[in-house]
Motif scaffolding. Structure first.
Motif, PDB file in Angstrom:
ATOM      1  N   SER A 181       0.733  -1.210  -0.134  1.00 27.93           N
ATOM      2  CA  SER A 181       0.192  -0.167   0.018  1.00 27.93           C
ATOM      3  C   SER A 181       0.822   1.352  -0.018  1.00 27.93           C
ATOM      4  N   VAL A 182       2.237   1.040   0.228  1.00 28.60           N
ATOM      5  CA  VAL A 182       3.035   2.346  -0.067  1.00 28.60           C
ATOM      6  C   VAL A 182       3.132   2.749  -1.583  1.00 28.60           C
ATOM      7  N   GLY A 183       3.166   4.135  -1.615  1.00 28.46           N
ATOM      8  CA  GLY A 183       3.004   4.653  -3.037  1.00 28.46           C
ATOM      9  C   GLY A 183       4.266   4.490  -3.643  1.00 28.46           C
ATOM     10  N   LEU A 184       5.423   4.809  -2.791  1.00 30.09           N
ATOM     11  CA  LEU A 184       6.758   4.664  -3.415  1.00 30.09           C
ATOM     12  C   LEU A 184       6.812   3.273  -4.108  1.00 30.09           C
ATOM     13  N   LEU A 185       6.620   2.250  -3.372  1.00 32.09           N
ATOM     14  CA  LEU A 185       6.760   0.772  -3.887  1.00 32.09           C
ATOM     15  C   LEU A 185       5.875   0.425  -5.184  1.00 32.09           C
ATOM     16  N   GLN A 186       4.639   1.089  -5.089  1.00 33.24           N
ATOM     17  CA  GLN A 186       3.779   0.792  -6.132  1.00 33.24           C
ATOM     18  C   GLN A 186       4.251   1.592  -7.330  1.00 33.24           C
ATOM     19  N   LYS A 187       4.953   2.935  -7.195  1.00 30.08           N
ATOM     20  CA  LYS A 187       5.479   3.557  -8.230  1.00 30.08           C
ATOM     21  C   LYS A 187       6.746   2.967  -8.897  1.00 30.08           C
ATOM     22  N   ALA A 188       7.509   2.276  -7.903  1.00 31.52           N
ATOM     23  CA  ALA A 188       8.748   1.581  -8.495  1.00 31.52           C
ATOM     24  C   ALA A 188       8.116   0.169  -9.310  1.00 31.52           C
ATOM     25  N   MET A 189       7.216  -0.197  -8.733  1.00 34.89           N
ATOM     26  CA  MET A 189       6.506  -1.422  -9.556  1.00 34.89           C
ATOM     27  C   MET A 189       5.659  -1.115 -10.547  1.00 34.89           C
ATOM     28  N   PRO A 191       6.034  -0.161 -13.853  1.00 37.41           N
ATOM     29  CA  PRO A 191       6.199  -0.981 -15.217  1.00 37.41           C
ATOM     30  C   PRO A 191       5.938  -2.545 -15.170  1.00 37.41           C
ATOM     31  N   MET A 192       5.950  -3.022 -14.044  1.00 34.65           N
ATOM     32  CA  MET A 192       5.898  -4.388 -13.964  1.00 34.65           C
ATOM     33  C   MET A 192       4.504  -4.558 -13.883  1.00 34.65           C
ATOM     34  N   LEU A 193       3.669  -3.961 -12.992  1.00 33.38           N
ATOM     35  CA  LEU A 193       2.257  -4.060 -12.936  1.00 33.38           C
ATOM     36  C   LEU A 193       1.499  -3.901 -14.313  1.00 33.38           C
ATOM     37  N   GLN A 194       2.071  -2.698 -15.226  1.00 38.33           N
ATOM     38  CA  GLN A 194       1.518  -2.373 -16.330  1.00 38.33           C
ATOM     39  C   GLN A 194       1.729  -3.584 -17.226  1.00 38.33           C
ATOM     40  N   GLN A 195       2.902  -4.197 -17.323  1.00 41.99           N
ATOM     41  CA  GLN A 195       3.162  -5.351 -18.017  1.00 41.99           C
ATOM     42  C   GLN A 195       2.106  -6.590 -17.853  1.00 41.99           C
ATOM     43  N   GLY A 196       1.901  -6.612 -16.631  1.00 42.40           N
ATOM     44  CA  GLY A 196       1.187  -7.750 -16.012  1.00 42.40           C
ATOM     45  C   GLY A 196      -0.362  -7.521 -16.622  1.00 42.40           C
ATOM     46  N   GLN A 197      -0.735  -6.474 -16.061  1.00 39.64           N
ATOM     47  CA  GLN A 197      -2.082  -6.028 -16.847  1.00 39.64           C
ATOM     48  C   GLN A 197      -2.167  -6.259 -18.239  1.00 39.64           C
ATOM     49  N   ALA A 198      -1.221  -6.043 -18.951  1.00 34.03           N
ATOM     50  CA  ALA A 198      -1.336  -5.972 -20.615  1.00 34.03           C
ATOM     51  C   ALA A 198      -1.287  -7.568 -20.874  1.00 34.03           C
ATOM     52  N   LYS A 199      -0.548  -8.207 -20.120  1.00 33.22           N
ATOM     53  CA  LYS A 199      -0.662  -9.873 -20.488  1.00 33.22           C
ATOM     54  C   LYS A 199      -2.134 -10.316 -20.227  1.00 33.22           C
ATOM     55  N   ALA A 245       2.164  -7.708  -0.343  1.00 41.41           N
ATOM     56  CA  ALA A 245       2.832  -6.939  -1.122  1.00 41.41           C
ATOM     57  C   ALA A 245       2.322  -7.563  -2.771  1.00 41.41           C
ATOM     58  N   GLY A 246       1.229  -8.091  -2.909  1.00 40.40           N
ATOM     59  CA  GLY A 246       0.732  -8.618  -4.154  1.00 40.40           C
ATOM     60  C   GLY A 246      -0.221  -7.976  -4.588  1.00 40.40           C
ATOM     61  N   PHE A 247      -0.307  -8.084  -5.886  1.00 40.60           N
ATOM     62  CA  PHE A 247      -1.477  -7.436  -6.847  1.00 40.60           C
ATOM     63  C   PHE A 247      -1.851  -8.514  -7.832  1.00 40.60           C
ATOM     64  N   TYR A 248      -3.001  -8.210  -8.198  1.00 35.95           N
ATOM     65  CA  TYR A 248      -3.511  -9.306  -9.268  1.00 35.95           C
ATOM     66  C   TYR A 248      -2.986  -9.158 -10.622  1.00 35.95           C
ATOM     67  N   GLU A 249      -2.309  -8.002 -10.686  1.00 39.84           N
ATOM     68  CA  GLU A 249      -1.296  -8.225 -12.093  1.00 39.84           C
ATOM     69  C   GLU A 249      -0.117  -8.972 -12.200  1.00 39.84           C
ATOM     70  N   VAL A 250       0.524  -9.371 -10.948  1.00 40.54           N
ATOM     71  CA  VAL A 250       1.699  -9.927 -11.008  1.00 40.54           C
ATOM     72  C   VAL A 250       1.442 -11.024  -9.840  1.00 40.54           C
ATOM     73  N   ASN A 267      -7.566  -6.214  -6.308  1.00 42.63           N
ATOM     74  CA  ASN A 267      -6.433  -5.470  -5.293  1.00 42.63           C
ATOM     75  C   ASN A 267      -6.894  -4.943  -3.916  1.00 42.63           C
ATOM     76  N   HIS A 268      -6.102  -5.113  -3.046  1.00 44.30           N
ATOM     77  CA  HIS A 268      -6.502  -4.851  -1.719  1.00 44.30           C
ATOM     78  C   HIS A 268      -6.706  -3.301  -1.686  1.00 44.30           C
ATOM     79  N   PRO A 269      -7.666  -2.690  -0.809  1.00 46.25           N
ATOM     80  CA  PRO A 269      -7.636  -1.196  -0.647  1.00 46.25           C
ATOM     81  C   PRO A 269      -6.510  -0.618  -0.405  1.00 46.25           C
ATOM     82  N   GLY A 270      -6.202   0.421  -1.262  1.00 47.48           N
ATOM     83  CA  GLY A 270      -4.820   1.141  -1.292  1.00 47.48           C
ATOM     84  C   GLY A 270      -3.771   0.388  -2.079  1.00 47.48           C
ATOM     85  N   PHE A 271      -4.142  -0.523  -2.968  1.00 46.35           N
ATOM     86  CA  PHE A 271      -3.077  -1.366  -3.762  1.00 46.35           C
ATOM     87  C   PHE A 271      -3.514  -0.971  -5.200  1.00 46.35           C
ATOM     88  N   GLY A 272      -2.639  -0.616  -6.107  1.00 50.38           N
ATOM     89  CA  GLY A 272      -3.010  -0.436  -7.354  1.00 50.38           C
ATOM     90  C   GLY A 272      -4.122   0.627  -7.586  1.00 50.38           C
TER      91      GLY A 272
END
Length: 514
Positions: A181-189, A191-199, A245-250, A267-272
């Protein structure tokens, strides 16, 4: 008309990707077999970069700068001249005005700021006595009985502890428990989340949806429908509950997807794209609207739904089966019985009373208590080298809290079998350091699987009762040992891996049914 379109481009959301399904062409008619990242024109690209730096310098009162109008003008003009963005914003406005399946299908070709995504389902669409703005019901810690005067005095004495617990839970405590749920971690992830969602969208024809829970939080979900594929597994919906620290994207969605199941991730509240913060009440509210969406919008019955959770996702998964006992089955991977022992492990011993109070009042993830309310099939997957849910370290497999979850479940369901001797032999089996040693313990007690099944089936046939069962009360010590080991192996499977290793589809099994 051109001015109105330019204004839409100025105020529109940030477009990130244009998804491409195998049976679709590009929105502008150009050829291409895959999706592509949105490419801003020079003006928009430079403007976005400038705005990004400016937002980081909030203390300089950026929004009071007269340059804002210039930036917005350049940004809007760059988007206005970009055919991809103009087509996207046109489809978005059309979908908001006319929410039809055709317009929604077009909109799903784009990945953009989820706050602008149109609403797909709300808790208000279902009339249920379980639902209210106050939230769904949770299991609460049992209060200690006190006299009136004693209670008041105790409240005064413990007021500082209550205040400190509240501050801890709402600051670093929640972020330690749910780092995703930490914004900095989500920002770092990102590109990975975007790629997972695209898949998920481009390869599996995934459908993204926005749900609104009873607390007002918006829940970001992804649904992959396999019912038309003709496979038997596609008729079953697996609802996935991710880790801290999991998201449905990955996350763990990929395991049932590879097994051919229909899958609903969230995604959990506050995730993605989901709003809110992941406290237990908000988590349960989100899980509830996901189930309601699966039943009332996607058309699955509760008996067609399997709840699959990894790690801390066991809380919402166990809440789901406790609250909806008609759900087909529950699979918990690398999960634990209770958060408190794991919280005490990472905190100083001198903090013990404070940690106990904080967990029980604000983060009471008591999975075992919720699982015991469920009568259906359960499968526990234990990671033999788990370094997260062990209290002393991965080298001590007996400190894995999955063991405690299994023992509590078996003791509740089969109390006459799980006597002191039954618990002892199950602990011996749990302590095996390898599959070979595990099989040696099992064969050492000469467990006859066919005999165990016949005993349990005979008991079930003679009585139409719910758990706990009294089977084993008139049985020899040897018979109870055999049944204890047989049931332990049916309720739990070992996976030779660490906590965060993705579970292969071949390890994802439906729970055992008698």
């Amino acid at each position: 008309m051109a001015v109105w379109m330019w204004l839409r481009c100025v105020l529109g959301p940030h477009l990130q990707r244009i998804h491409r399904s195998p049976d679709q062409s590009r929105p502008d008619g150009r050829s291409g077999r895959r999706g592509w990242n949105y490419q801003p024109r020079g003006l928009e690209r430079h403007t976005d970069s400038i705005l990004g730096w400016a937002s980081a310098l909030w203390s300089l009162s950026y929004y009071s700068s007269p340059l804002l109008l210039c930036y917005l003008y350049r940004k809007g003009w760059g988007r206005f001249r970009n055919t991809d963005y103009v087509q996207f914003i046109t489809i978005l406005e059309e979908t908001k005005k006319n929410h039809t399946p055709a317009s929604k299908k077009k909109l799903r070709c784009y990945d953009f700021d989820f706050s602008h995504w149109p609403l797909d389902f709300s808790w208000t669409e279902v009339s249920s006595p379980k639902l209210s703005k106050a939230g769904v019901s949770l299991l609460r810690p049992e209060p200690r009985l006190r006299g009136a005067a004693d209670s008041v005095l105790h409240s005064v004495r413990t007021l500082p502890c209550h205040i400190i617990s509240f501050v801890i839970a709402h600051t670093f405590g929640r972020r330690m428990l749910y780092p995703g749920s930490v914004g900095l971690l989500q920002k770092a992830m990102r590109p990975m989340l975007q790629q997972g969602q695209a898949k998920l969208i481009e390869e599996f024809d995934g459908q993204r949806n926005k749900l609104v829970a009873c607390d007002g939080n918006e829940i970001d979900t992804m649904f992959v429908d396999r019912r038309r594929d003709g496979g038997q597994n596609g008729q079953t919906l697996v609802i996935c509950c991710e880790g801290n620290a999991g998201f449905y994207e990955v996350g763990c969605m990929n395991t049932p997807l590879e097994g051919g199941y229909s899958v609903l991730g969230w995604n959990h509240p506050g995730f993605g794209g989901s709003t809110g913060v992941p406290f237990p009440q908000n988590e349960a509210n989100a899980m509830d609207v996901v189930i309601q969406f699966a039943v009332h919008k996607l058309g699955f019955s509760l008996s067609d739904i399997v709840i699959y959770a990894w790690s801390i996702g066991g809380f919402t998964a166990s809440w789901a089966v406790m609250s909806y006992p008609e759900i087909q089955s529950l699979v918990l991977d690398a999960s634990f019985d209770d958060l408190l022992p794991l919280a005490l492990k990472v905190m100083p011993d001198s903090w013990r009373p404070l940690v106990q109070h904080t967990v029980r009042q604000y983060m009471n993830l008591n999975n075992a208590a919720q699982v015991l309310k469920y009568q259906g099939p359960v499968l526990l997957i234990r990671r033999t080298r788990d370094e997260i849910i062990t209290t002393t370290g991965p080298e001590d497999i007996m400190s894995n809290r999955g063991n405690d979850l299994l023992l509590k479940l078996l003791q509740f369901r089969y109390p006459k079998i799980m006597t002191d001797e039954g618990i002892r032999v199950v602990r011996q089996w749990l302590g095996a350091s390898s599959p070979l040693e595990e099989a040696s313990v099992y064969s050492g007690y000469e467990v006859d699987d066919d005999w165990c099944v016949s005993v349990l089936q005979s008991y079930q046939a003679d009585r139409d009762v719910s758990f706990p069962w009294s089977v084993g009360e008139d049985m020899t010590l040897e018979g109870r040992r055999q049944l204890a080991l047989f049931l332990a192996r049916k309720y739990m499977r070992n996976f030779e891996a660490t906590h965060c290793t993705p579970l292969p589809a071949i390890e994802f099994h439906p729970p055992w049914r008698l």
